[in-house]
Design a protein around this motif. Structure first.
Motif, PDB file in Angstrom:
ATOM      1  N   VAL A 102      88.898 -73.158  16.930  1.00  0.00           N
ATOM      2  CA  VAL A 102      89.179 -73.145  15.518  1.00  0.00           C
ATOM      3  C   VAL A 102      88.322 -73.987  14.674  1.00  0.00           C
ATOM      4  CG1 VAL A 102      91.233 -74.040  14.339  1.00  0.00           C
ATOM      5  CG2 VAL A 102      91.853 -73.065  16.617  1.00  0.00           C
ATOM      6  N   MET A 103      87.761 -73.364  14.084  1.00  0.00           N
ATOM      7  CA  MET A 103      86.624 -73.870  12.902  1.00  0.00           C
ATOM      8  C   MET A 103      87.338 -74.634  11.816  1.00  0.00           C
ATOM      9  SD  MET A 103      83.504 -71.179  13.158  1.00  0.00           S
ATOM     10  CE  MET A 103      82.442 -72.280  12.339  1.00  0.00           C
ATOM     11  N   ALA A 104      86.854 -75.716  11.529  1.00  0.00           N
ATOM     12  CA  ALA A 104      87.838 -76.437  10.533  1.00  0.00           C
ATOM     13  C   ALA A 104      87.113 -76.116   9.093  1.00  0.00           C
ATOM     14  CB  ALA A 104      87.127 -78.118  10.907  1.00  0.00           C
ATOM     15  N   GLY A 105      85.777 -75.707   8.785  1.00  0.00           N
ATOM     16  CA  GLY A 105      85.307 -75.799   7.371  1.00  0.00           C
ATOM     17  C   GLY A 105      84.811 -76.648   6.914  1.00  0.00           C
ATOM     18  N   CYS A 106      84.000 -76.637   5.638  1.00  0.00           N
ATOM     19  CA  CYS A 106      83.619 -77.755   4.914  1.00  0.00           C
ATOM     20  C   CYS A 106      84.614 -78.370   3.920  1.00  0.00           C
ATOM     21  CB  CYS A 106      82.453 -77.180   3.927  1.00  0.00           C
ATOM     22  SG  CYS A 106      81.298 -76.554   4.854  1.00  0.00           S
ATOM     23  N   ALA A 107      84.826 -79.651   4.254  1.00  0.00           N
ATOM     24  CA  ALA A 107      85.896 -80.313   3.618  1.00  0.00           C
ATOM     25  C   ALA A 107      85.893 -81.778   4.124  1.00  0.00           C
ATOM     26  CB  ALA A 107      87.374 -79.815   3.862  1.00  0.00           C
ATOM     27  N   ASP A 108      86.659 -82.494   3.092  1.00  0.00           N
ATOM     28  CA  ASP A 108      86.334 -84.056   3.518  1.00  0.00           C
ATOM     29  C   ASP A 108      87.693 -84.686   2.936  1.00  0.00           C
ATOM     30  OD1 ASP A 108      85.479 -86.366   4.577  1.00  0.00           O
ATOM     31  OD2 ASP A 108      83.903 -86.874   3.174  1.00  0.00           O
ATOM     32  N   GLY A 109      88.038 -86.009   3.520  1.00  0.00           N
ATOM     33  CA  GLY A 109      89.177 -86.550   2.908  1.00  0.00           C
ATOM     34  C   GLY A 109      90.573 -86.517   3.700  1.00  0.00           C
ATOM     35  N   ASP A 110      91.391 -87.465   3.292  1.00  0.00           N
ATOM     36  CA  ASP A 110      92.645 -87.613   4.159  1.00  0.00           C
ATOM     37  C   ASP A 110      93.644 -86.107   3.938  1.00  0.00           C
ATOM     38  OD1 ASP A 110      92.123 -90.080   4.539  1.00  0.00           O
ATOM     39  OD2 ASP A 110      93.522 -90.908   2.997  1.00  0.00           O
ATOM     40  N   GLU A 111      93.564 -85.458   2.861  1.00  0.00           N
ATOM     41  CA  GLU A 111      94.223 -84.211   2.835  1.00  0.00           C
ATOM     42  C   GLU A 111      93.798 -83.292   3.656  1.00  0.00           C
ATOM     43  OE1 GLU A 111      96.059 -81.114  -0.463  1.00  0.00           O
ATOM     44  OE2 GLU A 111      94.555 -82.512  -1.101  1.00  0.00           O
TER      45      GLU A 111
END
Length: 254
Positions: A102-111
């Motif tokens: 399952v690929m997460a993707g480009c993102a960051d942070g608590d949300e």
């Protein structure tokens, strides 16, 4: 004897997937795996696997739009992420694959963290109905800048948070080598959470008999832990794949 799986996302890419499966069998691989097989009808892939006698170990969820590199940690994309999970599980079931990355993707942070955990819980529940293992994989910052999963520590904390026995770590020696190092010690410490192992040389992601890592030592250390599942050759060959396989005959004896 160490066994190896051919990652057909990088090996024999000039061939249609069924022919690449046959090529992997002829070359002596014990299994195959791939990234995104969805352009090939599942029945064609399944037929090629039956004819070769190989098993497809795992596939990936789709990457989404350019630059996303996965969907499951992207806030606001929950519907698309779950559709991608369902697609991958359906294809994996049809071809007898045992794992879905399952690929997460480009993102960051608590949300993004919360979205990823929720989507992984969904994936784990759906996968359990099919007898499939869900994998997550940290990617190094050089090849995948901005990717949500960055380290094995972060991935393992998320696995513990999800709390599902069929969510495991994809331990890619290449990504770990570029980001964290200390591969054999880290593998031994994390082995209970590891679902699959991949490898390529560091830093160029070429065949394992080049680069700065001693894969003879690494493969022997992995074997010493009792690991018997095929290790995934996910490297970029220099020239034709068949000319890059000199390492395999030597290290199958480890």
């Amino acid at each position: 004897m160490t066994q190896f799986s051919a990652n057909l996302g990088f090996l024999w890419t000039e061939l249609p997937l069924p022919m690449a499966i046959a090529a992997a069998k002829a070359a002596g691989f014990a299994a195959v795996e791939c990234h995104w097989p969805y352009d090939t009808p599942a029945e064609e892939t399944a037929r090629a696997l039956r004819e070769s006698g190989l098993r497809m170990l795992g596939i990936n969820t789709v990457r989404g739009k350019p630059g996303e590199n996965g969907l499951s940690a992207l806030p606001g994309c929950e519907a698309e992420a779950r559709a991608a999970i369902d697609q991958a599980l359906g294809y994996a079931t049809a071809i007898g694959a045992g794992m879905v990355h399952v690929m997460a993707g480009c993102a960051d942070g608590d949300e993004a963290h919360a979205v990823f955990v929720t989507n992984l819980a969904y994936a784990a529940q759906r996968a359990a109905e099919c007898g499939i293992t869900i994998l997550i994989e940290p990617l190094n910052r050089h090849d995948a800048p901005g990717y949500f999963l960055k380290t094995t520590d972060q991935a393992c904390a998320i696995i513990h948070e999800v709390g599902a026995p069929n969510v495991k770590l994809m331990f890619d020696c290449y990504h770990v080598g570029r980001t964290e190092g200390d591969i054999t010690t880290r593998f031994k410490a994390l082995q209970p959470l590891i679902g699959h192992v991949q490898f390529a040389s560091v830093p160029d992601r070429g065949p394992p008999d080049s680069g700065e890592l001693n894969f003879g030592t690494i493969f022997a250390a992995i074997a010493d832990t009792g690991w018997v599942a095929p290790l995934g050759a996910e490297y970029r060959p220099i020239g034709p794949t068949s000319e890059s396989l000199g390492w395999m005959a030597r290290w199958r004896q480890v």
